[in-house]
Design a protein around this motif. Structure first.
Motif, PDB file in Angstrom:
ATOM      1  N   ILE A 112      67.341 -58.207   4.217  1.00 45.86           N
ATOM      2  CA  ILE A 112      66.967 -59.467   4.871  1.00 45.86           C
ATOM      3  C   ILE A 112      65.974 -60.223   3.980  1.00 45.86           C
ATOM      4  CG2 ILE A 112      65.799 -60.517   6.870  1.00 45.86           C
ATOM      5  CD1 ILE A 112      68.544 -59.415   7.561  1.00 45.86           C
ATOM      6  N   VAL A 113      66.306 -61.491   3.728  1.00 41.18           N
ATOM      7  CA  VAL A 113      65.426 -62.362   2.957  1.00 41.18           C
ATOM      8  C   VAL A 113      64.738 -63.302   3.935  1.00 41.18           C
ATOM      9  CG1 VAL A 113      65.294 -64.095   1.124  1.00 41.18           C
ATOM     10  CG2 VAL A 113      67.038 -62.302   1.011  1.00 41.18           C
ATOM     11  N   THR A 114      63.427 -63.351   3.884  1.00 40.69           N
ATOM     12  CA  THR A 114      62.689 -64.258   4.766  1.00 40.69           C
ATOM     13  C   THR A 114      61.956 -65.290   3.908  1.00 40.69           C
ATOM     14  OG1 THR A 114      60.904 -62.635   4.863  1.00 40.69           O
ATOM     15  CG2 THR A 114      62.430 -62.696   6.707  1.00 40.69           C
ATOM     16  N   TYR A 115      61.757 -66.452   4.503  1.00 40.86           N
ATOM     17  CA  TYR A 115      61.169 -67.571   3.777  1.00 40.86           C
ATOM     18  C   TYR A 115      59.879 -68.022   4.470  1.00 40.86           C
ATOM     19  CZ  TYR A 115      60.915 -71.863   1.083  1.00 40.86           C
ATOM     20  OH  TYR A 115      60.494 -72.861   0.238  1.00 40.86           O
ATOM     21  N   VAL A 116      58.829 -68.066   3.695  1.00 39.48           N
ATOM     22  CA  VAL A 116      57.550 -68.583   4.187  1.00 39.48           C
ATOM     23  C   VAL A 116      57.443 -70.025   3.711  1.00 39.48           C
ATOM     24  CG1 VAL A 116      55.029 -68.338   4.116  1.00 39.48           C
ATOM     25  CG2 VAL A 116      56.500 -66.285   3.944  1.00 39.48           C
ATOM     26  N   PRO A 117      57.579 -71.012   4.605  1.00 45.30           N
ATOM     27  CA  PRO A 117      57.505 -72.405   4.162  1.00 45.30           C
ATOM     28  C   PRO A 117      56.073 -72.779   3.779  1.00 45.30           C
ATOM     29  CG  PRO A 117      58.497 -72.216   6.364  1.00 45.30           C
ATOM     30  CD  PRO A 117      57.852 -70.900   6.050  1.00 45.30           C
ATOM     31  N   PRO A 118      55.908 -73.893   3.071  1.00 44.78           N
ATOM     32  CA  PRO A 118      54.570 -74.419   2.820  1.00 44.78           C
ATOM     33  C   PRO A 118      53.790 -74.537   4.133  1.00 44.78           C
ATOM     34  CG  PRO A 118      56.185 -75.702   1.601  1.00 44.78           C
ATOM     35  CD  PRO A 118      56.959 -74.752   2.473  1.00 44.78           C
ATOM     36  N   TYR A 119      52.498 -74.291   4.069  1.00 38.61           N
ATOM     37  CA  TYR A 119      51.547 -74.482   5.182  1.00 38.61           C
ATOM     38  C   TYR A 119      51.555 -73.377   6.235  1.00 38.61           C
ATOM     39  CZ  TYR A 119      51.335 -79.096   3.087  1.00 38.61           C
ATOM     40  OH  TYR A 119      51.207 -80.120   2.185  1.00 38.61           O
ATOM     41  N   TRP A 120      52.346 -72.333   6.042  1.00 38.35           N
ATOM     42  CA  TRP A 120      52.359 -71.256   7.026  1.00 38.35           C
ATOM     43  C   TRP A 120      51.601 -70.036   6.481  1.00 38.35           C
ATOM     44  CZ3 TRP A 120      54.771 -71.047  11.953  1.00 38.35           C
ATOM     45  CH2 TRP A 120      55.513 -72.183  12.295  1.00 38.35           C
ATOM     46  N   ALA A 121      50.611 -69.562   7.233  1.00 37.76           N
ATOM     47  CA  ALA A 121      49.970 -68.278   6.913  1.00 37.76           C
ATOM     48  C   ALA A 121      50.964 -67.162   7.186  1.00 37.76           C
ATOM     49  CB  ALA A 121      48.727 -68.083   7.784  1.00 37.76           C
ATOM     50  N   HIS A 122      50.817 -66.037   6.475  1.00 38.89           N
ATOM     51  CA  HIS A 122      51.808 -64.962   6.617  1.00 38.89           C
ATOM     52  C   HIS A 122      51.167 -63.586   6.520  1.00 38.89           C
ATOM     53  CE1 HIS A 122      51.685 -66.999   2.763  1.00 38.89           C
ATOM     54  NE2 HIS A 122      51.885 -65.849   2.144  1.00 38.89           N
ATOM     55  N   ARG A 123      51.712 -62.704   7.342  1.00 35.07           N
ATOM     56  CA  ARG A 123      51.268 -61.300   7.398  1.00 35.07           C
ATOM     57  C   ARG A 123      52.501 -60.463   7.644  1.00 35.07           C
ATOM     58  NH1 ARG A 123      46.958 -60.184  11.815  1.00 35.07           N
ATOM     59  NH2 ARG A 123      45.550 -60.179  10.029  1.00 35.07           N
TER      60      ARG A 123
END
Ligand code: M6P
Ligand code: ZN
Length: 190
Positions: free
Chosen positions: A125-136
């Motif tokens: 599974i490939v996930t995408y973190v768009p600009p402006y989103w914090a991620h954990r």
């Protein structure tokens, strides 16, 4: 720079030519868990290794693509699963991609405005973190959760915002199942 190739072992997450970039134990991230009593109780017993990151030494500047693997071990602090600290990018408009390699987990995302999303991650599974989103990322399984990440070289990491605000949501184990709940400490300074 010279082009190069590296061997990535999908089962362990280790990249042959890469150094270990960081190793985080519970004492390095006590402010990240909502249940502070559970953190302190766990620390009186031991100081568990929560996750490790392997990466190649590339210049952290515009034009480069940085990449690394992360290995999150299985476990919980109180009922909150082992997870990464989480961050915004210092340059907020920089995106990131993740590829699941082993185990299972979630990518938890949040905006400054308090929007939150959780995406299931597993091998392939490939996930995408768009600009402006914090991620954990969070391990909700019984084995190490391993994934590859790639992001722009000038993005940088802003941990301080998450350290003080937290994420709007928490992923906890309820009845043996990963369950997304509101974070009672959200925006309450730690
Ligand atoms: C991913 C990437 C890295 C990050 C790592 C650990 O591999 O997003 O940039 O360093 O996860 O997460 P954190 O930095 O939030 O502890
Ligand atoms: Zn990032």
């Amino acid at each position: 720079m010279e082009p190069f190739a590296a061997a990535l072992d999908f089962k362990t997450g280790i990249i042959d030519s890469a150094q270990q970039r960081l190793q985080r134990r519970l004492s390095d991230m006590r402010a990240m868990y909502a249940d502070r009593d559970a953190v302190e109780a766990a620390l009186t017993r031991d100081n568990p290794l929560i996750y490790e990151v392997y990466g190649t030494d590339l210049p952290e500047r515009e034009g480069q693509v940085l990449y690394c693997t992360t290995i999150i071990y299985p476990g919980t602090i109180g009922d909150e699963y082992y997870m990464t600290k989480g961050h915004f990018h210092a340059l907020r408009d920089r995106a990131e991609i993740y590829l699941g390699l082993a185990g299972e987990g979630y990518l938890l995302l949040a905006t400054d405005a308090g929007d939150a999303r959780a995406l299931k991650m597993e091998p392939g599974i490939v996930t995408y973190v768009p600009p402006y989103w914090a991620h954990r990322t969070i391990n909700c399984g019984d084995v190490p959760f391993i994934f590859l990440a790639a992001w722009p070289g000038d993005a940088g990491h802003d941990y301080a915002t998450i350290e003080t605000m937290g994420f709007p949501k928490l992923l906890v184990r309820r009845g043996g199942q990963p369950t997304l709940i509101d974070n009672p400490r959200y925006r309450v300074s730690s």
